[in-house]
Structures are given as structure tokens and as C-alpha cells.
Motif scaffolding. Structure first.
Motif, PDB file in Angstrom:
ATOM      1  N   ILE A 184      -4.289  -1.267  -5.400  1.00  0.00           N
ATOM      2  CA  ILE A 184      -3.551  -2.331  -5.631  1.00  0.00           C
ATOM      3  C   ILE A 184      -4.142  -2.933  -6.878  1.00  0.00           C
ATOM      4  CG2 ILE A 184      -2.121  -4.498  -4.845  1.00  0.00           C
ATOM      5  CD1 ILE A 184      -2.412  -2.703  -1.751  1.00  0.00           C
ATOM      6  N   VAL A 185      -3.502  -3.384  -7.751  1.00  0.00           N
ATOM      7  CA  VAL A 185      -3.959  -4.647  -9.196  1.00  0.00           C
ATOM      8  C   VAL A 185      -3.480  -5.738  -8.271  1.00  0.00           C
ATOM      9  CG1 VAL A 185      -4.168  -4.879 -11.033  1.00  0.00           C
ATOM     10  CG2 VAL A 185      -3.829  -2.609 -11.024  1.00  0.00           C
ATOM     11  N   PHE A 186      -5.108  -6.295  -8.724  1.00  0.00           N
ATOM     12  CA  PHE A 186      -4.860  -7.679  -8.126  1.00  0.00           C
ATOM     13  C   PHE A 186      -5.127  -8.706  -9.461  1.00  0.00           C
ATOM     14  CE2 PHE A 186      -5.958  -5.730  -4.418  1.00  0.00           C
ATOM     15  CZ  PHE A 186      -5.205  -6.570  -3.174  1.00  0.00           C
ATOM     16  N   ASN A 187      -4.936  -9.292  -9.757  1.00  0.00           N
ATOM     17  CA  ASN A 187      -5.017 -10.731 -10.868  1.00  0.00           C
ATOM     18  C   ASN A 187      -4.251 -11.316 -11.170  1.00  0.00           C
ATOM     19  OD1 ASN A 187      -6.127  -7.897 -12.084  1.00  0.00           O
ATOM     20  ND2 ASN A 187      -4.518  -7.133 -13.408  1.00  0.00           N
ATOM     21  N   THR A 188      -5.066 -12.581 -12.079  1.00  0.00           N
ATOM     22  CA  THR A 188      -4.667 -13.855 -11.954  1.00  0.00           C
ATOM     23  C   THR A 188      -3.835 -14.148 -13.635  1.00  0.00           C
ATOM     24  OG1 THR A 188      -6.209 -15.087 -12.361  1.00  0.00           O
ATOM     25  CG2 THR A 188      -5.377 -15.503  -9.962  1.00  0.00           C
ATOM     26  N   LEU A 189      -2.848 -15.324 -14.499  1.00  0.00           N
ATOM     27  CA  LEU A 189      -3.007 -15.237 -15.342  1.00  0.00           C
ATOM     28  C   LEU A 189      -2.670 -16.831 -15.845  1.00  0.00           C
ATOM     29  CD1 LEU A 189       0.598 -13.916 -16.852  1.00  0.00           C
ATOM     30  CD2 LEU A 189       0.324 -13.998 -14.233  1.00  0.00           C
ATOM     31  N   TYR A 190      -2.662 -16.837 -16.493  1.00  0.00           N
ATOM     32  CA  TYR A 190      -2.573 -18.741 -16.967  1.00  0.00           C
ATOM     33  C   TYR A 190      -1.566 -18.035 -18.390  1.00  0.00           C
ATOM     34  CZ  TYR A 190      -2.918 -22.971 -19.485  1.00  0.00           C
ATOM     35  OH  TYR A 190      -2.439 -24.167 -20.239  1.00  0.00           O
ATOM     36  N   PRO A 191      -0.240 -18.692 -18.442  1.00  0.00           N
ATOM     37  CA  PRO A 191       0.646 -17.833 -19.709  1.00  0.00           C
ATOM     38  C   PRO A 191       1.160 -19.069 -21.024  1.00  0.00           C
ATOM     39  CG  PRO A 191       2.115 -18.611 -17.771  1.00  0.00           C
ATOM     40  CD  PRO A 191       0.324 -19.013 -17.375  1.00  0.00           C
ATOM     41  N   GLY A 192       0.506 -20.077 -20.199  1.00  0.00           N
ATOM     42  CA  GLY A 192       0.289 -21.424 -21.387  1.00  0.00           C
ATOM     43  C   GLY A 192       0.751 -22.562 -20.772  1.00  0.00           C
ATOM     44  N   GLN A 220       1.067  -1.259  -0.111  1.00  0.00           N
ATOM     45  CA  GLN A 220      -0.155   0.052   0.093  1.00  0.00           C
ATOM     46  C   GLN A 220       1.042   0.646   0.101  1.00  0.00           C
ATOM     47  OE1 GLN A 220      -3.259   0.038   2.572  1.00  0.00           O
ATOM     48  NE2 GLN A 220      -3.415  -2.438   2.875  1.00  0.00           N
ATOM     49  N   GLN A 221       2.132   0.855   0.457  1.00  0.00           N
ATOM     50  CA  GLN A 221       2.642   2.222   0.327  1.00  0.00           C
ATOM     51  C   GLN A 221       3.604   2.915  -0.876  1.00  0.00           C
ATOM     52  OE1 GLN A 221       5.969   1.325   3.357  1.00  0.00           O
ATOM     53  NE2 GLN A 221       4.657   0.746   4.859  1.00  0.00           N
ATOM     54  N   ALA A 222       3.483   1.385  -2.556  1.00  0.00           N
ATOM     55  CA  ALA A 222       3.888   1.875  -3.098  1.00  0.00           C
ATOM     56  C   ALA A 222       2.809   2.904  -4.152  1.00  0.00           C
ATOM     57  CB  ALA A 222       3.923   0.791  -4.332  1.00  0.00           C
ATOM     58  N   LYS A 223       2.814   3.973  -4.960  1.00  0.00           N
ATOM     59  CA  LYS A 223       2.457   4.697  -5.754  1.00  0.00           C
ATOM     60  C   LYS A 223       2.004   4.054  -6.375  1.00  0.00           C
ATOM     61  CE  LYS A 223       2.882   7.918  -9.145  1.00  0.00           C
ATOM     62  NZ  LYS A 223       3.153   9.340  -9.684  1.00  0.00           N
ATOM     63  N   THR A 224       2.033   2.759  -7.161  1.00  0.00           N
ATOM     64  CA  THR A 224       1.453   1.785  -7.466  1.00  0.00           C
ATOM     65  C   THR A 224       1.993   0.924  -7.610  1.00  0.00           C
ATOM     66  OG1 THR A 224       2.269   1.915  -9.451  1.00  0.00           O
ATOM     67  CG2 THR A 224       0.328   3.191  -9.790  1.00  0.00           C
ATOM     68  N   ALA A 225       0.878  -0.447  -7.237  1.00  0.00           N
ATOM     69  CA  ALA A 225       1.215  -1.914  -6.911  1.00  0.00           C
ATOM     70  C   ALA A 225       0.549  -2.934  -7.421  1.00  0.00           C
ATOM     71  CB  ALA A 225       1.270  -2.176  -4.942  1.00  0.00           C
ATOM     72  N   ARG A 226       1.189  -4.348  -7.933  1.00  0.00           N
ATOM     73  CA  ARG A 226       0.192  -5.349  -8.521  1.00  0.00           C
ATOM     74  C   ARG A 226       0.532  -7.004  -7.438  1.00  0.00           C
ATOM     75  NH1 ARG A 226       0.728  -3.882 -14.721  1.00  0.00           N
ATOM     76  NH2 ARG A 226       0.029  -1.552 -14.719  1.00  0.00           N
ATOM     77  N   VAL A 227      -0.407  -7.460  -7.773  1.00  0.00           N
ATOM     78  CA  VAL A 227      -0.332  -8.845  -6.705  1.00  0.00           C
ATOM     79  C   VAL A 227      -1.057  -9.304  -8.607  1.00  0.00           C
ATOM     80  CG1 VAL A 227      -0.938 -10.515  -5.083  1.00  0.00           C
ATOM     81  CG2 VAL A 227      -0.447  -7.694  -4.476  1.00  0.00           C
ATOM     82  N   ALA A 275       3.923  -4.896 -15.007  1.00  0.00           N
ATOM     83  CA  ALA A 275       4.499  -4.220 -15.274  1.00  0.00           C
ATOM     84  C   ALA A 275       3.960  -3.496 -16.565  1.00  0.00           C
ATOM     85  CB  ALA A 275       6.352  -5.053 -16.262  1.00  0.00           C
ATOM     86  N   ASP A 276       3.536  -3.806 -17.290  1.00  0.00           N
ATOM     87  CA  ASP A 276       3.018  -3.270 -18.639  1.00  0.00           C
ATOM     88  C   ASP A 276       1.636  -2.539 -18.132  1.00  0.00           C
ATOM     89  OD1 ASP A 276       5.339  -4.068 -19.837  1.00  0.00           O
ATOM     90  OD2 ASP A 276       4.008  -5.292 -21.069  1.00  0.00           O
ATOM     91  N   ASP A 277       1.378  -1.421 -18.811  1.00  0.00           N
ATOM     92  CA  ASP A 277       0.616  -0.279 -18.769  1.00  0.00           C
ATOM     93  C   ASP A 277      -1.399  -1.165 -19.111  1.00  0.00           C
ATOM     94  OD1 ASP A 277       1.810   1.537 -17.593  1.00  0.00           O
ATOM     95  OD2 ASP A 277       1.928   3.018 -18.988  1.00  0.00           O
ATOM     96  N   ALA A 278      -0.668  -1.895 -20.356  1.00  0.00           N
ATOM     97  CA  ALA A 278      -2.236  -2.774 -20.900  1.00  0.00           C
ATOM     98  C   ALA A 278      -2.740  -3.382 -19.875  1.00  0.00           C
ATOM     99  CB  ALA A 278      -1.621  -3.567 -22.195  1.00  0.00           C
ATOM    100  N   PHE A 279      -1.479  -3.826 -18.934  1.00  0.00           N
ATOM    101  CA  PHE A 279      -2.444  -5.266 -17.798  1.00  0.00           C
ATOM    102  C   PHE A 279      -2.759  -4.111 -16.585  1.00  0.00           C
ATOM    103  CE2 PHE A 279       0.194  -7.285 -20.552  1.00  0.00           C
ATOM    104  CZ  PHE A 279      -1.012  -8.052 -20.733  1.00  0.00           C
ATOM    105  N   ALA A 280      -3.064  -2.776 -16.026  1.00  0.00           N
ATOM    106  CA  ALA A 280      -3.549  -1.752 -15.484  1.00  0.00           C
ATOM    107  C   ALA A 280      -4.646  -1.792 -14.877  1.00  0.00           C
ATOM    108  CB  ALA A 280      -3.223  -0.740 -15.214  1.00  0.00           C
ATOM    109  N   GLN A 281      -5.708  -3.496 -15.523  1.00  0.00           N
ATOM    110  CA  GLN A 281      -6.611  -3.085 -15.188  1.00  0.00           C
ATOM    111  C   GLN A 281      -6.359  -4.371 -13.127  1.00  0.00           C
ATOM    112  OE1 GLN A 281      -9.986  -4.319 -17.938  1.00  0.00           O
ATOM    113  NE2 GLN A 281     -11.718  -5.118 -16.608  1.00  0.00           N
ATOM    114  N   SER A 282      -7.689  -3.989 -12.528  1.00  0.00           N
ATOM    115  CA  SER A 282      -8.025  -5.819 -11.146  1.00  0.00           C
ATOM    116  C   SER A 282      -9.150  -5.788 -11.553  1.00  0.00           C
ATOM    117  CB  SER A 282      -7.993  -4.713 -10.365  1.00  0.00           C
ATOM    118  OG  SER A 282      -7.726  -5.194  -9.015  1.00  0.00           O
ATOM    119  N   GLY A 283      -8.473  -7.443 -10.737  1.00  0.00           N
ATOM    120  CA  GLY A 283      -9.750  -8.112 -10.740  1.00  0.00           C
ATOM    121  C   GLY A 283      -9.841  -8.826 -11.842  1.00  0.00           C
ATOM    122  N   VAL A 284      -8.420  -9.534 -13.086  1.00  0.00           N
ATOM    123  CA  VAL A 284      -8.515 -10.194 -14.361  1.00  0.00           C
ATOM    124  C   VAL A 284      -8.121 -10.894 -14.321  1.00  0.00           C
ATOM    125  CG1 VAL A 284      -8.104  -9.758 -16.547  1.00  0.00           C
ATOM    126  CG2 VAL A 284      -8.469  -7.598 -15.534  1.00  0.00           C
TER     127      VAL A 284
END
Length: 317
Positions: free
Chosen positions: A210-218, A126-133, A263-272
């Protein structure tokens, strides 16, 4: 220089995500059980020593998670992202392996360890300007995709959390309270990962950013995750994914995809839940729907509460 913690960074997806994020100018805390292995892996890729830190973390031992967090906080480093990547998969077990706390090991490591880690680091994030989990999901736990419908040994299904409600210690080894199936235990743990990511989003995103996302990279069919599978499977599965399903991706490409989501701006939406579908390369990421089992709010809230109890956290609202 932004800082990211990556669990399980000594091989496979975690190692190549480390490589990709270092190339983007990040500092990576490689959180691993075996620091000698992690050091060798980093050296083998020629990673610049000033851009990574090795730190011991055994997600299957709650005291190790707490010690890792204490060490990180004492370092004074900022924290801009957390990647919950590490996982154990032991499909050949006949009897359940258990964590030091007495819980079935794949759920203890993949779900409870990451849940505790994420919660203990929330104040720092929460101390970061923008953070992602960012949490690694899997197609095999998502019934919206073909791989999640395969009934071998059984689809991911937490039932009504009966096993957790009863304490999840011997003789109980499955979240739904049913007889032990090691492959299903892994799928269930990954379903928990996706549920908790959405629950973190619901509880924290609006008030913290904070942005919280999951992914399946293949399908990275040749990583150490499959080291406990039969030798024939280790030969046939990559071939099948490369030539039949076309879902195979290299470890390097999978790591690059994780780095993009971090890291990329294109993935800044949360809950994806980000996915590239069943494509080896050349396709842009898209938001993949998650199974209804990952979106049931009441069950997610109960999983959250039971998980808090199992890792010794005070109840939260």
C-alpha cells in the motif's frame, strides 16, 4: 472500475477531487456529515450518479466512523484508495469545542477520526492489487516551508505529547498540554496527519505494498474550511494569496492535484509528501521535505500508541 473513499467530499478540495477521479473512471464514495449538501454539490457539477455513492461519516464521532466502515464493508465493494481530506478549523474559539468522547474537536476530527478510519479499512485496502492512502497535509504544519514557520498563533508543535499522555480530556485541550490556542490546535492536528502517514508507511508499506502519501495541493484560500474565520479575513486572504504570495490555487486545480496523487503512475512511490510549491499552475509536483517533527520515529510510535488507546483499538506491534 476502481473505488476510492474521499472524506469531506461535499465541498472544496474533496468535491473537486471527486470530480477529477470520476473523470478518470473511478467510483467515489463521498463520505460526508451532511448528505443533503453532498447530493446538491454532486448535482451542481453534473456528476454521473452511477459513479458516486453518498455515505454518512462524522469523523468527530468514533461510533460514526465505525458505522461508516461497517456499511462500506457490507456493500461488498472493493477499495483501491482512501483520501483523508476532511478537516475542521475553528480559529475564533475561546474555549475548546469537544467531541462526543471529550477530546478537543479539531484533533478528534482531523487526526483521531482519520486514524481510526484508516486502521479499520486497512484489511480491505490490502485486498486490492494496488492501493493508496492519501492524506491532505498543510504548509502551516511543515516547518521546512515558510508557512510552517509563521508564529501566529504559534508553530505546530506536539511537545512530548504531554496532553495526550494525561488523557486529553478537560481541562486539557492541546497535545502538548499547554493553554488552548485554536489555530495551533488545527496545525497540530495536521502535523499528526503527516506523522501518522509516515508511520503507516513504516509499518505497512513493505509487507502490503500500500502506498501512503501526503500532499499539499496549494493554498485553496476560498473553501469552506475558512467559514469560521472573520469576514474580513475571508475577503483579504484569497486576494493576498493571489497577488502577494502567488500561492493561491483554485478548488478545481487542487482537486485535480489530489486525483493525480491518488491515481497516476508518477505518484506510486510511498512515504512522500507531494507539493507544487508556491505556484498557481504550470509546475510539476515534487517531493517536499517534511519538518523534523514529522520524522522522529520514537515520538511517532508513541503518538500511534496513544492514538490507538484514544480510539479503542487494541495495541499493535
Amino acid at each position: 472500475m476502481p473505488t476510492v473513499i474521499i472524506t469531506g467530499a461535499s465541498s472544496g478540495v474533496g468535491l473537486y477531487a471527486t470530480k477529477s477521479l470520476i473523470a478518470r473512471g473511478w467510483h467515489v464514495v463521498m463520505a460526508c456529515r451532511d448528505l443533503t449538501k453532498a447530493s446538491r454539490a454532486a448535482a451542481s457539477l453534473g456528476l454521473p450518479t452511477e459513479q458516486y455513492t453518498l455515505s454518512r461519516l462524522d469523523l468527530g464521532v468514533q461510533s460514526s466512523v465505525r458505522a461508516f466502515v461497517a456499511d462500506f464493508l457490507a456493500s461488498g465493494r472493493d477499495l483501491d484508495a482512501l483520501v483523508n481530506n476532511a478537516a475542521v478549523y475553528k480559529p475564533r474559539l475561546v474555549e475548546p469545542a469537544r467531541s462526543r468522547e471529550g477530546y478537543e474537536l479539531s484533533v478528534a476530527t482531523n487526526h483521531l477520526g482519520h486514524f481510526l478510519l484508516s486502521r479499520l479499512l486497512m484489511g480491505k485496502l490490502q485486498q486490492a492489487k494496488t492501493a493508496r492512502v492519501i492524506t491532505l497535509g498543510t504548509v502551516t504544519a511543515n516547518a521546512e516551508e515558510f508557512g510552517g514557520k509563521v508564529p501566529i498563533p504559534a508553530p505546530a508543535d506536539l511537545g512530548e505529547l504531554e496532553g495526550l499522555e494525561k488523557g486529553f480530556r478537560a481541562p486539557i485541550a492541546m497535545i502538548d498540554g499547554r493553554p488552548f490556542k485554536p489555530g495551533k490546535a488545527y496545525k497540530d492536528s495536521k502535523l499528526c496527519n503527516m506523522i501518522i502517514s509516515r508511520e503507516l508507511h513504516r509499518r505497512f508499506h513493505n509487507r502490503t505494498g500500500i502506498v501512503f502519501n501526503t500532499l499539499y495541493p496549494g493554498c485553496v484560500a476560498d473553501t469552506a474550511l475558512f467559514r469560521d474565520t472573520p469576514a474580513a479575513f475571508q475577503r483579504i486572504f484569497p486576494w493576498f494569496q493571489k497577488n502577494i504570495t502567488k500561492g493561491y490555487v483554485t478548488q478545481e486545480l487542487s482537486g485535480e492535484r489530489v486525483a493525480q496523487v491518488v491515481a497516476d503512475d508518477a505518484f506510486a512511490q510511498s512515504g512522500v509528501h507531494w507539493s507544487w510549491g508556491n505556484r498557481q499552475n504550470g509546475r510539476a509536483a515534487f517531493a517536499q521535505p517534511l519538518t523534523a517533527k514529522a520524522q522522529q520515529v520514537a515520538r511517532a510510535a508513541r503518538l500511534w500508541t496513544l492514538s490507538e488507546q484514544m480510539v479503542g483499538l487494541p495495541p499493535s506491534e
